[in-house]
Design a protein around this motif. Structure first.
Motif, short mmCIF file in Angstrom:
data_model
loop_
_atom_site.label_atom_id
_atom_site.label_comp_id
_atom_site.label_asym_id
_atom_site.label_seq_id
_atom_site.Cartn_x
_atom_site.Cartn_y
_atom_site.Cartn_z
N ALA A 151 33.88 -6.51 -3.11
CA ALA A 151 33.06 -7.33 -3.99
C ALA A 151 33.54 -7.28 -5.43
CB ALA A 151 31.60 -6.86 -3.92
N ASN A 210 30.90 -14.39 -4.43
CA ASN A 210 30.89 -13.20 -3.58
C ASN A 210 30.20 -13.54 -2.27
OD1 ASN A 210 31.83 -10.49 -5.01
ND2 ASN A 210 30.91 -11.79 -6.57
N THR A 250 32.49 -8.95 0.43
CA THR A 250 31.87 -7.71 -0.04
C THR A 250 32.13 -6.50 0.86
OG1 THR A 250 29.81 -8.23 1.10
CG2 THR A 250 30.02 -8.97 -1.19
#
Length: 250
Positions: free
Chosen positions: A94, A160, A125
């Protein structure tokens, strides 16, 4: 359109390969990426030595420099045709909150924006991702629609994606950057000759991670999309600074 792809995990990273494959239907793909892992290189440029670029496949170039070097080189002379957009990723790990300060993935996108192009940084992530293929499909949807959208000229998009199956994603949220507690202490060790060496400690745990932040979104299986901008001026502090300097007898 012509898409320039880069990253900080290096030219051989799985995320970069899958991103190139996923975005190929959108137009010409040029890849200019570091020849090795350059994570946490931030926005550093190589100025004290020449930068070497080696073509490793058609429209793929391996560069012995930082992610910022790669994008700068690509746009200012390496590529015959200037790209229309810069996409950096897909990063393994991330880039949330304060991470963007150090991130080479984000830095590659920032350099693209500095040089006048729309720019997106994409991260998954997990440092050992299980669903990189799904993240590539998500990236296609985001980039394909971004190019149809008019955004302010100073915006960098930081994406993300939770490392879960696409079917488990709850959607997309527009988020602000959260922040972390300070980093963990350095780890002291000794080299084989008994001299002290140090390892940088792990990033600090989440601090500002409430509703509306990028941390909150990914922790709840939403894709986080954070618009960032280049102007670092703290406008609210300007009046206080003016009071301070007005008392200086210079």
């Amino acid at each position: 359109m012509h898409l320039l792809l880069s990253n900080d995990d290096g030219i051989h990273a799985t995320g970069l390969k899958l991103l190139a494959e996923a975005l190929a239907p959108l137009g010409k793909i040029s890849v200019v990426a570091p020849n090795r892992n350059r994570s946490a290189a931030s926005n550093s440029l190589t100025l004290e030595r020449p930068i070497r670029a080696q073509q490793v496949a058609e429209n793929w170039y391996s560069v012995d420099g930082t992610p910022t070097d790669c994008v700068h080189l690509a746009i200012t002379g390496l590529l015959r045709d200037e790209p229309d957009i810069v996409v950096s990723g897909i990063n393994a790990g991330a880039n949330l909150g304060d991470d963007v300060i150090y991130s080479g993935t984000v830095a590659a996108a920032i350099e693209g924006r500095f040089l006048g192009l729309p720019a997106v940084a994409i991260s998954l992530t997990s440092f050992q991702p299980q669903f990189m293929d799904d993240a590539a499909h998500v990236s296609f949807e985001l980039v394909a629609n971004l190019y149809k959208t008019i955004l302010p000229n100073d915006v960098i998009i930081n994406v993300n994606i939770p490392d879960v199956a696409k079917s488990e994603l709850k959607g997309v949220q527009t988020t602000r950057l959260g922040n972390r507690h300070k980093a963990e202490p350095v780890i002291e060790d000794k080299d084989p000759r008994g001299k002290p060496i140090y390892w940088v400690g792990a990033a600090g745990p989440e601090q500002d991670a409430g509703i509306g932040t990028d941390f909150y979104a990914v922790n709840n299986n939403y894709i986080s999309v954070s618009p960032m901008h280049l102007d670092l001026t703290h406008y609210k502090a300007m009046e206080d600074v003016e009071k301070w300097i007005s008392n200086c007898e210079i």
